[in-house]
Design a protein around this motif. Structure first.
Motif, short mmCIF file in Angstrom:
data_model
loop_
_atom_site.label_atom_id
_atom_site.label_comp_id
_atom_site.label_asym_id
_atom_site.label_seq_id
_atom_site.Cartn_x
_atom_site.Cartn_y
_atom_site.Cartn_z
N GLY A 191 5.46 -62.48 -27.28
CA GLY A 191 4.65 -63.33 -28.14
C GLY A 191 3.35 -63.74 -27.47
O GLY A 191 2.31 -63.83 -28.12
N GLY A 229 0.03 -62.57 -29.10
CA GLY A 229 -0.79 -63.69 -29.51
C GLY A 229 -2.16 -63.67 -28.87
O GLY A 229 -3.16 -64.02 -29.50
N CYS A 231 0.28 -70.13 -28.89
CA CYS A 231 0.99 -70.20 -30.17
C CYS A 231 1.98 -69.05 -30.33
O CYS A 231 3.11 -69.25 -30.79
CB CYS A 231 -0.01 -70.19 -31.32
SG CYS A 231 -0.98 -71.69 -31.43
N GLY A 232 1.60 -67.84 -29.96
CA GLY A 232 2.49 -66.70 -30.07
C GLY A 232 3.69 -66.80 -29.14
O GLY A 232 4.82 -66.50 -29.52
N LEU A 239 5.98 -69.53 -30.55
CA LEU A 239 6.62 -69.10 -31.78
C LEU A 239 7.77 -68.14 -31.51
O LEU A 239 8.91 -68.37 -31.96
CB LEU A 239 5.61 -68.45 -32.72
CG LEU A 239 6.17 -67.94 -34.03
CD1 LEU A 239 6.59 -69.12 -34.91
CD2 LEU A 239 5.16 -67.09 -34.74
N LEU A 255 11.85 -68.85 -31.74
CA LEU A 255 12.69 -68.00 -32.59
C LEU A 255 13.83 -67.37 -31.79
O LEU A 255 14.93 -67.22 -32.29
CB LEU A 255 11.85 -66.91 -33.25
CG LEU A 255 11.00 -67.34 -34.44
CD1 LEU A 255 10.17 -66.17 -34.93
CD2 LEU A 255 11.86 -67.88 -35.55
#
Length: 87
Positions: free
Chosen positions: A10, A14, A61-62, A65, A69
């Motif tokens: 991510g 990102g 953010c990536g 996130l 998850l």
């Protein structure tokens, strides 16, 4: 280990997406506000300001996130249980 690898994935994805969005936002900024292009000022503004900021924001953010998850194991179905009758 899955959480760390997905968080790193991510982060990388990102950063790439954030850098691309930063370049787009920087080009829009230069076009809208008609920044002077004397000796490449517009290009330096885009690639030395907007792109790194976009990459940092996108990477954070990536990473968060995909890390969240992966932490919530039920959000990503990695292995499926066999359905049906058990004997």
């Amino acid at each position: 280990m899955k959480i760390a690898l997905l968080a790193f994935l991510g982060l990388v994805l990102g950063m790439l997406g954030g850098a691309a969005l930063g370049i787009g936002a920087g080009l829009a900024w230069v076009a809208i506000f008609q920044a002077p292009d004397f000796e490449g000022y517009g290009g330096m503004l885009v690639f030395l300001t907007f792109m790194p900021v976009g990459a940092m924001i996108g990477g954070v953010c990536g990473g968060l996130l995909l890390g969240l998850l992966a932490y919530r194991d039920n959000a990503i179905a990695v292995e499926r249980e066999r359905g049906g009758l058990r004997k």
